[in-house]
Design a protein around this motif. Structure first.
Motif, PDB file in Angstrom:
ATOM      1  N   ALA A   1       0.422  -1.084  -0.742  1.00 48.85           N
ATOM      2  CA  ALA A   1      -0.244   0.429   0.180  1.00 48.85           C
ATOM      3  C   ALA A   1       0.604   1.271  -0.054  1.00 48.85           C
ATOM      4  O   ALA A   1       0.246   2.650  -0.897  1.00 48.85           O
ATOM      5  CB  ALA A   1      -1.280  -0.319   1.605  1.00 48.85           C
ATOM      6  N   ARG A   2       2.257   1.243   0.913  1.00 50.91           N
ATOM      7  CA  ARG A   2       2.877   2.997   0.965  1.00 50.91           C
ATOM      8  C   ARG A   2       3.799   2.212  -0.243  1.00 50.91           C
ATOM      9  O   ARG A   2       3.549   3.653  -0.575  1.00 50.91           O
ATOM     10  CB  ARG A   2       3.116   2.258   1.842  1.00 50.91           C
ATOM     11  N   ILE A   3       4.425   1.446  -1.228  1.00 50.07           N
ATOM     12  CA  ILE A   3       4.409   1.736  -2.683  1.00 50.07           C
ATOM     13  C   ILE A   3       3.516   2.548  -3.300  1.00 50.07           C
ATOM     14  O   ILE A   3       4.109   2.799  -4.743  1.00 50.07           O
ATOM     15  CB  ILE A   3       5.618   0.250  -3.116  1.00 50.07           C
ATOM     16  N   TYR A   4       2.853   1.568  -3.412  1.00 54.86           N
ATOM     17  CA  TYR A   4       1.541   2.149  -4.758  1.00 54.86           C
ATOM     18  C   TYR A   4       1.812   3.496  -4.358  1.00 54.86           C
ATOM     19  O   TYR A   4       1.529   4.483  -5.198  1.00 54.86           O
ATOM     20  CB  TYR A   4       1.083   1.330  -3.815  1.00 54.86           C
ATOM     21  N   THR A   5       1.429   4.064  -2.788  1.00 52.36           N
ATOM     22  CA  THR A   5       0.921   5.395  -3.029  1.00 52.36           C
ATOM     23  C   THR A   5       2.517   6.090  -3.234  1.00 52.36           C
ATOM     24  O   THR A   5       1.915   7.164  -4.052  1.00 52.36           O
ATOM     25  CB  THR A   5       0.508   5.535  -1.181  1.00 52.36           C
ATOM     26  N   ASP A   6       3.460   5.991  -3.158  1.00 58.41           N
ATOM     27  CA  ASP A   6       4.282   6.942  -3.039  1.00 58.41           C
ATOM     28  C   ASP A   6       4.514   6.737  -4.512  1.00 58.41           C
ATOM     29  O   ASP A   6       4.864   7.921  -5.073  1.00 58.41           O
ATOM     30  CB  ASP A   6       5.975   6.205  -2.891  1.00 58.41           C
ATOM     31  N   ILE A   7       4.439   6.187  -5.547  1.00 56.08           N
ATOM     32  CA  ILE A   7       4.509   5.680  -6.751  1.00 56.08           C
ATOM     33  C   ILE A   7       3.163   6.485  -7.506  1.00 56.08           C
ATOM     34  O   ILE A   7       3.904   7.864  -7.834  1.00 56.08           O
ATOM     35  CB  ILE A   7       4.485   5.096  -7.667  1.00 56.08           C
ATOM     36  N   PHE A   8       2.580   6.646  -7.313  1.00 54.21           N
ATOM     37  CA  PHE A   8       1.251   7.092  -7.945  1.00 54.21           C
ATOM     38  C   PHE A   8       1.208   8.591  -7.568  1.00 54.21           C
ATOM     39  O   PHE A   8       0.693   9.081  -8.067  1.00 54.21           O
ATOM     40  CB  PHE A   8       0.402   6.215  -7.677  1.00 54.21           C
ATOM     41  N   ARG A   9       1.063   8.742  -6.325  1.00 56.77           N
ATOM     42  CA  ARG A   9       1.728  10.512  -6.097  1.00 56.77           C
ATOM     43  C   ARG A   9       2.556  11.130  -6.791  1.00 56.77           C
ATOM     44  O   ARG A   9       3.029  12.562  -6.426  1.00 56.77           O
ATOM     45  CB  ARG A   9       1.430  10.665  -4.327  1.00 56.77           C
ATOM     46  N   GLY A  10       3.472  10.924  -6.519  1.00 57.09           N
ATOM     47  CA  GLY A  10       4.963  11.097  -6.548  1.00 57.09           C
ATOM     48  C   GLY A  10       4.979  11.782  -8.342  1.00 57.09           C
ATOM     49  O   GLY A  10       5.668  12.187  -8.620  1.00 57.09           O
ATOM     50  N   LEU A  11       4.419  10.798  -9.078  1.00 59.20           N
ATOM     51  CA  LEU A  11       4.793  10.769 -10.380  1.00 59.20           C
ATOM     52  C   LEU A  11       3.646  11.944 -10.867  1.00 59.20           C
ATOM     53  O   LEU A  11       2.517  11.931 -10.622  1.00 59.20           O
ATOM     54  CB  LEU A  11       4.108   9.152 -11.489  1.00 59.20           C
ATOM     55  N   PRO A  12       3.619  12.834 -11.989  1.00 61.26           N
ATOM     56  CA  PRO A  12       3.128  13.671 -12.702  1.00 61.26           C
ATOM     57  C   PRO A  12       1.831  13.156 -12.836  1.00 61.26           C
ATOM     58  O   PRO A  12       2.529  11.779 -14.019  1.00 61.26           O
ATOM     59  CB  PRO A  12       3.615  14.559 -13.563  1.00 61.26           C
ATOM     60  N   GLU A  13       0.058  13.623 -13.214  1.00 62.29           N
ATOM     61  CA  GLU A  13      -0.691  13.214 -13.649  1.00 62.29           C
ATOM     62  C   GLU A  13       0.031  12.510 -15.010  1.00 62.29           C
ATOM     63  O   GLU A  13      -0.429  11.331 -15.307  1.00 62.29           O
ATOM     64  CB  GLU A  13      -1.483  13.813 -13.987  1.00 62.29           C
ATOM     65  N   VAL A  14      -0.036  13.392 -15.980  1.00 60.71           N
ATOM     66  CA  VAL A  14       0.871  13.035 -17.227  1.00 60.71           C
ATOM     67  C   VAL A  14       1.209  12.122 -18.171  1.00 60.71           C
ATOM     68  O   VAL A  14       1.196  11.031 -18.986  1.00 60.71           O
ATOM     69  CB  VAL A  14       1.357  14.656 -18.419  1.00 60.71           C
ATOM     70  N   VAL A  15       2.444  11.880 -17.053  1.00 56.76           N
ATOM     71  CA  VAL A  15       3.186  10.412 -17.431  1.00 56.76           C
ATOM     72  C   VAL A  15       2.576   9.531 -17.070  1.00 56.76           C
ATOM     73  O   VAL A  15       1.999   8.168 -17.084  1.00 56.76           O
ATOM     74  CB  VAL A  15       4.176  10.539 -16.159  1.00 56.76           C
ATOM     75  N   ILE A  16       1.615   9.449 -15.697  1.00 57.54           N
ATOM     76  CA  ILE A  16       0.545   8.193 -15.199  1.00 57.54           C
ATOM     77  C   ILE A  16      -0.189   7.807 -16.921  1.00 57.54           C
ATOM     78  O   ILE A  16      -0.385   6.806 -17.440  1.00 57.54           O
ATOM     79  CB  ILE A  16      -0.061   8.502 -14.383  1.00 57.54           C
ATOM     80  N   ILE A  17      -0.713   8.565 -17.147  1.00 58.78           N
ATOM     81  CA  ILE A  17      -1.788   8.436 -17.709  1.00 58.78           C
ATOM     82  C   ILE A  17      -1.240   8.561 -19.309  1.00 58.78           C
ATOM     83  O   ILE A  17      -1.736   7.514 -20.135  1.00 58.78           O
ATOM     84  CB  ILE A  17      -2.308  10.194 -18.624  1.00 58.78           C
ATOM     85  N   LEU A  18      -0.059   8.610 -19.544  1.00 63.19           N
ATOM     86  CA  LEU A  18       0.762   7.816 -20.820  1.00 63.19           C
ATOM     87  C   LEU A  18       0.519   7.035 -20.470  1.00 63.19           C
ATOM     88  O   LEU A  18       1.066   5.802 -21.806  1.00 63.19           O
ATOM     89  CB  LEU A  18       1.972   9.312 -21.907  1.00 63.19           C
TER      90      LEU A  18
END
Length: 588
Positions: free
Chosen positions: A402-419
């Motif tokens: 849960a902590r790893i998931y949260t850190d990754i998805f909160r740390g990356l810019p939204e555009v990067v995640i979408i792409l």
């Protein structure tokens, strides 16, 4: 709704109603016609000696009747899926009827017709276009793409269908009189990812100010936020209108190569088919007709479209037409400079454009925005609660993921995640989604929201007094039942305002789904406003889209604040307790 917020919206609407019409808007996404022809620029930069040596144009092409359309590797058999832009008229844009058009796209339609193919245009952002073509999200990229050796490492290109001028646009009266006057300390605007950016950095050795699209950079130039704009000539000619406080002062040839369509590098059959189609429409005069309608300007010496075997297109004498137009023009009468307030009103408060934008915003933008936001919110709430519970679990096998998931998805810019999701997962599940960006966009937004919502839920749950859990356990409830019935409801109630803030943030982030590519009827609020902004060069449609966002977010904010205050305050002293009232009625 609080009085201040209500007054703010009323004042905006009054300003809209009182704003004087800005005059007839020029539809930049319509063919200007041969009468608007421009001559070969005489103000070419002295250092420009012509295009670079052409080593990529094919000598000949295969006969058109020898092309097997079943071997072209299309994502949808019989249909050419084209990634394009909507904000760069007259080359690529969306017109007033909501159709993708422009010189580049009309040429591609003509070629597809010769090949017996349908065309499906999908809007996207230039920053992700080449990667989407390389991954075969799109069969073709159509965006006035100047070919470079760096880009050829990512995608393949057809033969050229246009050439590349760069134009230098500056405010009127600027001391900058040419490319050689650009220097350190000046704010030079370019669109990110274009060859103009590379030209400023690599050739001029300067650091430009980067913008996401042409209309934003031009608006910044007109308002004095930048000192100059290095632009493709087509965009400069189509964007700078008579009476604007800006002018094109110098041009130079592209120092790289011609303008072409991008194709996946390993799809040689499609490249060959498009090259054959291009030569065919050059030979039958279609290229010349579309060129004369959309971008009528004299060709540079020694350049022609298509393969080396293609005939020279027969074009009108653009130099003569331009000279005739210049002679017939009446002497320009001095125009009084507009006040700052008048400029702002013309740029942001054109009532005619509000009336033009509102129907599309209501019927196309609003439903799509709500679909994206609500669907992503449901995913975010469900997954966020799971992350919150896992995050406070005593088991490290639940806490750590849960902590790893949260850190990754909160740390990356939204555009990067979408792409990453769109380009990484998209090709794998394309057969399930029908290559629609909506499922992937909703998934990306939901996964991002879950990381934030999980932390909101976790903080709310941990804020509940531990005695609540101990008391419920003492009454015989299990741990899971105590959490479900006692602790979690109290924690959720405490974080309602934070959850609403996250919903508002998700509402605005829904516009980023455009990076994955949308057809015209899939556009959300921001993109509808942006497309009309590109079509007219006026920012009023974006303000209209902003008012829709306000109409959604302000009532929701005050509603959740009212509910939160009511839950904290309880019943008013003059209200009857429903349980006591019911009991007294039974006794009577």
């Amino acid at each position: 709704m609080k009085p201040f917020a209500l007054a703010l919206i009323i004042s905006i609407l009054l300003a809209m109603g009182l704003a004087a019409p800005a005059g007839a808007q020029v539809d930049q996404c319509s063919p200007p016609g041969v009468d608007s022809a421009s001559a070969l620029p005489t103000n070419l930069a002295a250092a420009a000696s012509g295009p670079a040596s052409d080593k990529y144009t094919t000598s000949t092409v295969a006969p058109l009747d020898s092309i097997d359309v079943n071997s072209l590797g299309l994502s949808q058999p019989g249909t050419l899926t084209v990634g394009t832009l909507s904000d760069a008229p007259p080359s690529i844009c969306i017109d007033s009827t909501g159709q993708f058009t422009g010189f580049d796209n009309e040429l591609l339609r003509a070629i597809a017709d010769r090949l017996g193919l349908r065309v499906n245009f999908v809007g996207t952002e230039f920053s992700g276009l080449l990667a989407q073509v390389a991954s075969r999200r799109f069969d073709v990229g159509s965006s006035s793409i100047t070919t470079t050796d760096a880009r050829r490492r990512t995608v393949g290109f057809t033969n050229g269908y246009d050439f590349g001028y760069f134009s230098l646009v500056v405010p009127k009266g600027s001391p900058i009189t040419g490319f050689d006057k650009l220097a350190d300390g000046q704010r030079i605007g370019v669109v990110q990812g274009t060859v103009q950016e590379a030209y400023v950095i690599d050739t001029l050795k300067l650091q430009p100010v980067k913008f996401p699209d042409y209309n934003t950079v031009y608006a910044s130039l007109k308002t004095g936020q930048i000192d100059a704009w290095v632009s493709p000539s087509q965009q400069a000619q189509g964007t700078v209108q008579p009476g604007d406080p800006a002018e094109i002062i110098e041009n130079t040839f592209s120092l790289d190569n011609f303008i072409a369509w991008a194709v996946a590098p390993d799809n040689r059959p499609l490249i060959d088919a498009l090259n054959s189609g291009l030569d065919a429409i050059i030979a039958d005069g279609t290229w010349a007709r579309l060129y004369s309608d959309w971008v009528p300007r004299a060709l540079p010496p020694g350049w022609k479209p298509g393969s080396k075997a293609a005939p020279q297109p027969q074009l009108p004498d653009f130099d003569a037409i331009a000279a005739r137009n210049q002679e017939s023009d009446a002497p320009a009468t001095p125009v009084e400079p507009k006040s700052t307030l008048a400029q702002l009103r013309a740029a942001f408060l054109d009532w005619d454009l509000y009336k033009q934008a509102i129907p599309d915003l209501l019927t196309t933008g609003l439903p799509n925005t709500l679909i994206l936001t609500v669907a992503a919110s449901i995913i975010g709430l469900i997954l966020g609660m799971a992350l919150a519970v896992a995050g406070i679990s005593k088991s490290r096998w639940l806490r750590w993921p849960a902590r790893i998931y949260t850190d990754i998805f909160r740390g990356l810019p939204e555009v990067v995640i979408i792409l990453l999701i769109g380009l990484g997962v998209g090709p794998v599940v394309g057969h399930l989604t029908g290559n629609s960006p909506y499922p992937l966009g909703i998934a990306a937004l939901g996964l991002m929201a879950a990381a934030y919502i999980g932390e909101i839920f976790r903080s709310g749950i941990q804020s509940v007094d531990p005695g609540q859990l101990e008391a419920s356990r003492a009454l015989g409830f299990s741990y899971s039942t105590s959490m479900r019935l006692v602790v979690v409801p109290q924690g959720v109630r405490r974080v309602l305002p934070a959850l609403m803030n996250q919903f508002i943030s998700l509402l605005k982030a829904s516009s980023l789904v455009y990076f994955l590519g949308l057809i015209a009827n899939q556009r959300e609020l921001f993109q509808v406003g942006r497309d009309l902004n590109a079509q007219t060069g006026n920012l009023s449609p974006l303000v209209a889209a902003g008012l829709f966002y306000l109409a959604l977010t302000i009532p929701l904010t005050h509603l959740v604040n009212f509910i939160d205050a009511r839950l904290r305050r309880g019943r008013r002293p003059d209200e009857e307790d429903p349980l006591v009232l019911s009991t007294s009625q039974e006794m009577n």
